[in-house]
Design a protein around this motif. Structure first.
Motif: not given
Lengths: 246, 279, 692
Positions: A51-52, A57-58, A77-78, A81-82, A84-85, A90, A110, A112-113
Motif C-alpha cells: 500500500l505504501n 509514500v515509498d 520527493d518533491r 509529494t505533488r 500525492r497531492l 488518503f 489540500p 490550499l496546498l
C-alpha cells in the motif's frame, strides 16, 4: 480499462540493523479506474508495504510502480509529494484530521496546498463535497466535537476534494462501531458507483470484502491471488441492509 | 670652637706634610690623627669622645666672619633631562643667617632662599612673592637640602654613637650613628656619619625616623681656606655628591668654588636685599 | 498564497493555545528577553547621551587630535599618571588647523593643552603678616589696624593652644613659644609698630611666623585653550560668577567644584558636606561620619574669630547669642564653640545663619573673582615656573554643577599654559651645556662611586686661596644678574596665539551620528601631519570607557540570556515535534511539501516570538517611561558625569523597540531551525501505521 496503478516485479527490502528484510518478493499488480478493490492478508504479509508503494509514500527497491503513467522511483520527493497531492486521496483508520482546524479548514487544506484556486472556487468545492458526504451541517465544528463516523466523513471529504485518481483507504472502519462502519462503507460504495471514484482498501473488515468488486490476497510478500477471477466467498455473514446514513 | 687655633694651625701643617706619609703607613690600627683617636688605638671611643669629634668637625667648617661662595648644582633624574643651577650663597654664622641667590640659568636668575632663625623663605621675582618653606625643602627641587649650604651644627643637633672603624676606598674612617636631639627640627632625624682621621666628613647616610635610607652623600673634596677673622683655616666642601636612595637614579652634584671670606653687606640678609637684586 | 500564510499563522496560533504551559514558559522567556533588550538599550543610550553631554560638550569635543608620537594616551580628566603625561606636542596649531577644519562634517576646531599647577594658600598667620606688610608699604591705616588686630587674635588663639599643650607636656620649645606669643601680644611691640614698622614686621615674620599653621597647596588641572573659541564651541560651560576671559588677556576660569570642594574655608566645607549628606537622607544622629565632621568644624571654628574684621564682630556675636539664648556679652570663641554643637533639629537653621551672617563677613575662598593668583608648575624643562594670573570667573558644566569631576578642570589662556607647560628650549639646553662645561665635573656611576671617589691617592683636603678683588666687603665680586622682567604681561596678541605649541585639538562635529566616518576621514588627514585622531571615549580615558564597559557587560548578559532561551526553546520544540509525528506524517502523506511542514514549525515560534516581543517591548517602554518620570539618582560622583547630571532621565528610542523585537524573532527562529528540520524528516509512511 485504463490502469491507474501498474506494479511490476516489485521487490522491497528494509534495512534492519546490519541485515535487510525482504518485505515484497516480486509483486505484479494492476489497478484500473473505477475499481472498488480490497487488499487482504495477515499482518506481516507485506500488505502495508504494498500500500505504501502504491500510495507513493515509498518507492520499491527493485521493479517499478507506475502511477498514472509516472514511474514513482524516478520522481523526486518533491514530485512524489505533488503527485500525492493531486492524484491521491488518503483515508486513515484514525481519521488523522488536524485537531486545531475546523471541518471546513481541514477539507480546504489540500486545495490550499495545491494553490492556484481562487477563494470562492475553493469555498464552493469544500461546501459541495461536505454536503455530498452528508456533513455539511458541521462545517464550522472542530473534529473533537464530532463522533467517529462524522470525523471519517470529513476525512473522506478531504480525500476527495482534490478529485484524485485513486483513494487509498487504510482500515477505514477499524475505529468505528459496526453500525457507523457500515454507513461509511455504504457512502464510499455510493461514491464509487455514482461518481466512479476508484477505491483501494487495505482491510480485515468482511463487509468490505463483500462490497468489493475484487479482492487481492497477499501472503508472505507475494500476491497469491489477484482476484481477477472473481471473488472467493469469504465467511458467510448476513450483511444486513444498512440503515440511512448517520 | 673649643680647640684652640694654635693646635689647629699646627695640625694643618702636620697634615699637609704627613698626608703622603700617611698613605704609605699600614692602616689596621687607627692612626692618631687630628681627632686624637681613642688612646691606645684599640678601645671603642665613648660618647664624650664622639661628641668631641663632632665639635671638631663643626669647628673646622665654622667661620667667625662672613662667607660667600659660588656653587654649581647639577641634578640628574631618571628618565628626564638634567637640570643645573648656578648659585651664590652667603653665610653669617655669627647671626645664624644664610642666603642663596640663583644666578643661572636665565629662567632661574633672581630667585633665592633666605634663612632667618628657624624660618626659610623662598623668593620668586617673576611673581614677586615670598613663601615660607620647611626644613625639608629641596633646594631648587634638587636632592640638596638647606643644611648642605649652611653651617655645620652636628654637635648641637645630634647625639652620636660609635659603630666601627671602617675603610672607605683608601681611607680609614670612623663610622658613627647620629640621632636627632629632642626638640630639634632637622631634615634627617638619623645620620650615619663617616669621618676620616682629620675630621673631614667623607660620607654620610641620611635616614628618616623609621630608619629608611633617604640619601647618601659623598664629600670627596674639601677646600681649606685661611680666615683672617678666625685666624685659622676654614674647611668647605669642594664637591658634594648626593645620591637619592628612594628614587634610585636621581642624584645631585654640588661643586663649590670661588670662596670669599671678606665681610659682606650689612643688610644683605634681608628680604629687601634679595628683591633689589632683580629689580 | 496569502491564504496559505494565513493558514500557517492560524495553525501556529492554535498550536500555541493547545500547549498552554509550554507557550507560557517560552513566551515568558522571550518576553523577558525583549524587555531586557529594550530597557538596557534605552538605558545604555541614555547614559551615552549623558556622558556625551557631560564630556563632549564641555571639554573634549567629538574627536581629539594629538601627536602621533605621544608616549602616553590622551586622557583629559587625568589618567593614573596625574599631570605627568607625555603627549608629545603639536608645534604650531595654525599650521594644521585648516587641514582639519576642511574635513567634511567638522563644525569647529579648538586648540588645547593640559598642565598641572599648584595654587598656594598660605597659613592664616603668614597671610595676615603678608597683607600687613603690604598695608604698611602703601600706608593704608585702616587695613593696618584691622590686620594688626587679626595678627593679635591669631596670637591669642595660639597662646591658648600652647597653654593647653603645656598642661600636658612642658618642653623647652613650648616655653620659648609662650615667651614669643606674649611679646607678640604686648603693647610695646605694637607701639614699635608705629615707630619702626619694618623692624617689627621682620621680628613678627621671623619669630612669630613659624608658630603659625602651615599653608597648603591645591593642585589645579589646567586646560590651556583659546578662550574666545572655547566659549563659543563648548556651550555647556556656564560661567556662574565673573566673566569669561576676554580675548588677548591672560586669565583663568576656575572650576566651581574645585573651589567648593578643595579650596573653600574649611568650616564651610565641613558644613556643606553634612548638608549634602542630610539631603540624601542621612542624619547626624545616626552617622558617626557626620558627627566627626561637625566636630572638625567645631575645632576649626576659632579661625572665624580672627578672620572676622573687628568691626564685624559685634553683629556676629549678637546673632550667635540670640540663636544660643546666651547673653551678648559672651566671648566670641566660646559662642562659636557652642554654635557648632549642631544636631538634626538645629542644623538647617544654623547653616542658614552661618551663610547669612558669618559667610559674607569673612573670606570663604582663598581668592575671589578679580584677584590675581600665583600658579606654580614643574615644567617639562625640569624647572619650577610660577606665573601670576587673574581670576576672571568661576564656571560649572551645565547639569553637572555638583560633580567634582566636572569642575576638576580649570580653563586658562594659551599663553599662560605654554609658560606653565614649559617646553625645554634649545636656548636653555645651550646655557646648561655651557655651565656644565665650565664646571668641568667628571661623571661618576653610583655603583662605583666609593671606589672612584675615595680609591685614589689624592688628598681629601686641598688648600685654596680666598677670592681677591677690588674693594672691601661690598660683595662687588658678586656676579651680576640681569634685571628680571616680572611677568606682568597680562595681555597678548590674540591673533598670534595660534602660532605656538598646543598639545591637542578638539573637534566638534555637525552631525555626531557620523562620528565613525568622520574619524576615519580625519585620521587620513592627520597621518601625514604627524598626528593621530581618537574619539571622545578614548580621549577621556576611564570616564569615556565606562560606557563601553557597561555596553560590553550588558551585551554579554543579553547574549547569554538569549543563548539560554534558544536552548530551552529548542528543547521544547523538539519535544513538541516528536509528539506531533503522526500529524506531520499525515500532512506529508496528503501532499504537503517538506517546506510546508518546516514553515508550520517555524511559524509557530515566529508568532510566539512576535507576540512576546511586542509584549516585552511594551513592558520595556512602560518601564523606561516610568524611570524617566522618577529619575535614577547617581550614587557616586563619577556616575554624575556618566548620567549627565545628578539624575539620569532615560528615554527610549524607536530603534530600541525594533531591536527588542528583532532580537526576539531571531532567537525564536534560531531555536526552531533544528526542530523544523526534524519535522520535515518525518516520513509520510508514518501516517500509514495508524494508531491503536
Amino acid at each position: 480499462m485504463s490502469a491507474i496503478i501498474e506494479v511490476q516485479g516489485v521487490i522491497k527490502d528494509y534495512p534492519l540493523g546490519k541485515l535487510s528484510v525482504r518485505a515484497l518478493h516480486g509483486v505484479d499488480l494492476t489497478i484500473a479506474r473505477g475499481e472498488f478493490t480490497a487488499i487482504a492478508g495477515p499482518s506481516g504479509s507485506g500488505k502495508t508495504t504494498l500500500l505504501n508503494l502504491i500510495g507513493c509514500v515509498d518507492v520499491p527497491t527493485e521493479g517499478t510502480v507506475v502511477f498514472d503513467g509516472a514511474v514513482t522511483s524516478k520522481l523526486s520527493d518533491r514530485e512524489l509529494t505533488r503527485l500525492r497531492l493531486e492524484k491521491l486521496g488518503f483515508i486513515f483508520q484514525s481519521f488523522n484530521l488536524v485537531a486545531v482546524l475546523s471541518v471546513f479548514q481541514n477539507v480546504e487544506l489540500p486545495l490550499l496546498l495545491q494553490g492556484g484556486i481562487g477563494n470562492d472556487e475553493r469555498k464552493k468545492r469544500v461546501v459541495d463535497i461536505l454536503d455530498r458526504v452528508g456533513i455539511g451541517k458541521y462545517i464550522g465544528h472542530r473534529p473533537n466535537e464530532l463522533s467517529g463516523g462524522q470525523r471519517q466523513r470529513v476525512a473522506i471529504a478531504r480525500a476527495l476534494v482534490t478529485r484524485p485518481k485513486l483513494v487509498l483507504a487504510d482500515e477505514p472502519t477499524a475505529n468505528l462501531d459496526s453500525v457507523t462502519g457500515g454507513q461509511i462503507l455504504g457512502l464510499m460504495k455510493e461514491l464509487n458507483q455514482q461518481q466512479g471514484v476508484t477505491f483501494l482498501f487495505s482491510t480485515h473488515d468482511h463487509r468490505v470484502m463483500e462490497l468489493a468488486g475484487r479482492i487481492v490476497q497477499v501472503q508472505d510478500g507475494r500476491v497469491v491471488d489477484d482476484g481477477k477471477q472473481g471473488k472467493t466467498p469469504t465467511s458467510a455473514s448476513a450483511a444486513a441492509p444498512t440503515p440511512a446514513a448517520h | 670652637m673649643s680647640l684652640s687655633p694654635n693646635i689647629l694651625g699646627a695640625l694643618c701643617a702636620l697634615v699637609a706634610v704627613a698626608s703622603p706619609l700617611a698613605v704609605a703607613a699600614p692602616t689596621d690600627v687607627p692612626q692618631p690623627g687630628v681627632l686624637g683617636g681613642p688612646p691606645g688605638g684599640g678601645a671603642v671611643p665613648g660618647e664624650a669622645d664622639l661628641v668631641q669629634m663632632l665639635k671638631v668637625v663643626d669647628d673646622r667648617q665654622a667661620n667667625t666672619g662672613d662667607y660667600r661662595s659660588i656653587a654649581y648644582l647639577e641634578q640628574k633624574e631618571k628618565g628626564k633631562a638634567d637640570t643645573a643651577f648656578e648659585v651664590v650663597f652667603y653665610r653669617r654664622d655669627a647671626d645664624d643667617k644664610l642666603m642663596i641667590l640663583f644666578t643661572k640659568p636665565k629662567t632661574e636668575a633672581g630667585k633665592g632662599y633666605l634663612r632667618v632663625d628657624k624660618n626659610l623663605f623662598l623668593y620668586d621675582p617673576t611673581v614677586g612673592k615670598w613663601e615660607r618653606r620647611t626644613e625639608r625643602e629641596r633646594i631648587g627641587g634638587t636632592n640638596s637640602n638647606r643644611q648642605d649650604f649652611d653651617e655645620s651644627r652636628l654637635a648641637v643637633e645630634y647625639t652620636p654613637k660609635f659603630v666601627a672603624m671602617e675603610k672607605l676606598g683608601k681611607h680609614d674612617v670612623t663610622h658613627m650613628t647620629l640621632s636627632m636631639k629632642e626638640g630639634v627640627d632637622v631634615a634627617f632625624p638619623t645620620v650615619e656619619l663617616y669621618i676620616d682621621k682629620d675630621g673631614n666628613i667623607l660620607k654620610r647616610e641620611d635616614k628618616a625616623l623609621s630608619g629608611k635610607l633617604l640619601r647618601t652623600t659623598y664629600y670627596p673634596k674639601w677646600n681649606r681656606i685661611y680666615s683672617e677673622s678666625k685666624k685659622g683655616d676654614v674647611y668647605i666642601p669642594g664637591e658634594i655628591r648626593i645620591f637619592d636612595e628612594v628614587e634610585k637614579g636621581n642624584s645631585t652634584l654640588i661643586q663649590i668654588r670661588e670662596t670669599d671670606l671678606r665681610p659682606l653687606d650689612a643688610n644683605l640678609f634681608t628680604k629687601a636685599w634679595l628683591e633689589s637684586k632683580s629689580r | 498564497m496569502f491564504a496559505l500564510v494565513r493558514l500557517l499563522v492560524h495553525l501556529g496560533l492554535q498550536s500555541l493555545k493547545a500547549h498552554r504551559s509550554k507557550t507560557l514558559i517560552v513566551g515568558g522567556l522571550m518576553t523577558f528577553g525583549a524587555f531586557l533588550v529594550v530597557v538596557s538599550l534605552a538605558l545604555l543610550e541614555s547614559v551615552e547621551r549623558g556622558t556625551r553631554q557631560s564630556v563632549v560638550e564641555s571639554i573634549s569635543g567629538d574627536i581629539q587630535i594629538y601627536d602621533k608620537l605621544a608616549k602616553d594616551k590622551l586622557s583629559l580628566f587625568g589618567g593614573f599618571t596625574f599631570g605627568t603625561e607625555e603627549l608629545g606636542n603639536i608645534p604650531s596649531f595654525n599650521k594644521v588647523k585648516d587641514a582639519i577644519a576642511a574635513v567634511d562634517n567638522v563644525r569647529a576646531v579648538v586648540p588645547m593643552g593640559i598642565a598641572t599647577a599648584g595654587v598656594k594658600s598660605p597659613g592664616d598667620l603668614d597671610h595676615a603678616l603678608d597683607d600687613l606688610r603690604k598695608a604698611v608699604d602703601v600706608g593704608d591705616r585702616s587695613q593696618i589696624h584691622d590686620l594688626s588686630a587679626r595678627v593679635k587674635s591669631i596670637a591669642r588663639v595660639l597662646l591658648e593652644q600652647q597653654a593647653k599643650q603645656a598642661a600636658i607636656t612642658e618642653t623647652a620649645a613650648s616655653s620659648e613659644s609662650k615667651v614669643l606669643l606674649e611679646r607678640a601680644l604686648s603693647d610695646e611691640l605694637w607701639a614699635d609698630m608705629d615707630r619702626d614698622p619694618g623692624g617689627t614686621l621682620d621680628w613678627l615674620e621671623s619669630k612669630l611666623g613659624p608658630l603659625g599653621e602651615q599653608g597648603n597647596q591645591a593642585f589645579m588641572r589646567l586646560v590651556g585653550t583659546d578662550m574666545p573659541t572655547f566659549e563659543k564651541v563648548f556651550n555647556r560651560v556656564r560661567i556662574v560668577e565673573g566673566t569669561a576671559v576676554p580675548p588677548g588677556a591672560r586669565g583663568v576660569l576656575v572650576g566651581k567644584s574645585l573651589l567648593d570642594k578643595r579650596l573653600k574655608f574649611s568650616v564651610a566645607m565641613f558644613l556643606d558636606l553634612v548638608h549634602n549628606e542630610r539631603t540624601k537622607g542621612e542624619t547626624i544622629a545616626t552617622s558617626t561620619v557626620l558627627k566627626e565632621t561637625l566636630q572638625k568644624a567645631q575645632r576649626a571654628s576659632p579661625r572665624i574669630a580672627y578672620l572676622l574684621p573687628p568691626r564685624e564682630v559685634p553683629a556676629v556675636k549678637d546673632a550667635l547669642a540670640k540663636e544660643l539664648a546666651q547673653p551678648p556679652s559672651t566671648e566670641l570663641v566660646p559662642l562659636l564653640s557652642s554654635f557648632f554643637q549642631m544636631d538634626d533639629a538645629n542644623f538647617e537653621r544654623r547653616l542658614k545663619l552661618f551663610y547669612d551672617v558669618i559667610g559674607p563677613r569673612i573670606q570663604l575662598y582663598p581668592f575671589k573673582v578679580g584677584d590675581t593668583i600665583t600658579l606654580s608648575s614643574f615644567t617639562k624643562s625640569g624647572y619650577l615656573k610660577s606665573m601670576n594670573v587673574k581670576v576672571y570667573g568661576v564656571y560649572t558644566v551645565q547639569g553637572l554643577d555638583e560633580s567634582i569631576i566636572a569642575g576638576a578642570l580649570s580653563l586658562v589662556d594659551l599663553v599662560t599654559f605654554r609658560e606653565l607647560y614649559g617646553q625645554r628650549t634649545a636656548v636653555l639646553d645651550d646655557e646648561l651645556a655651557a655651565m656644565k662645561k665650565s664646571a668641568g665635573i667628571k661623571e661618576v656611576d653610583r655603583g662605583t662611586a666609593e671606589a672612584d671617589l675615595f680609591g685614589g691617592d689624592d688628598d681629601i683636603a686641598v688648600t685654596v686661596k680666598t677670592v681677591e678683588g677690588s674693594g672691601v666687603g661690598t660683595g662687588s665680586s658678586d656676579p651680576v644678574i640681569e634685571k628680571v622682567v616680572r611677568d606682568e604681561q597680562m595681555t597678548f596678541d590674540q591673533n598670534t596665539v595660534g602660532d605656538g605649541l598646543v598639545l591637542s585639538i578638539a573637534v566638534m562635529l555637525k552631525d555626531p551620528s557620523k562620528l565613525r566616518a568622520t574619524l576615519a576621514a580625519l585620521s587620513k588627514v592627520c597621518e601625514p601631519l604627524g598626528l593621530q585622531a581618537v574619539d571622545w571615549q578614548q580621549a577621556t580615558g576611564f570616564i569615556g570607557q565606562i560606557t563601553l564597559v557597561v555596553r560590553a557587560v550588558l551585551m554579554t548578559a543579553i547574549f547569554i540570556l538569549f543563548l539560554v532561551t534558544i536552548v530551552i526553546l529548542n528543547n521544547s520544540m523538539v519535544m513538541a515535534t516528536l509528539e506531533r509525528v503522526s500529524e506531520f506524517g499525515t500532512l506529508r502523506a496528503i501532499g504537503a511539501q517538506r517546506g510546508f511542514v518546516n514553515a508550520m514549525v517555524v511559524f509557530e515560534t515566529a508568532v510566539l516570538g512576535f507576540l512576546s516581543g511586542l509584549f516585552g517591548a511594551g513592558l520595556g517602554v512602560a518601564f523606561v517611561t516610568w524611570l524617566h518620570g522618577v529619575g535614577i539618582p547617581a550614587p557616586a560622583d563619577l556616575l554624575q558625569v556618566v548620567f549627565g547630571g545628578p539624575r539620569l532621565y532615560p528615554t527610549v528610542e524607536a530603534s530600541n523597540v525594533v531591536a527588542g523585537l528583532v532580537a526576539t524573532l531571531i532567537v525564536g527562529i534560531l531555536a526552531t531551525l533544528y526542530p523544523a528540520r526534524l519535522a520535515t524528516r518525518v516520513q509520510p509512511v508514518v501516517a500509514m501505521q495508524g494508531k491503536d
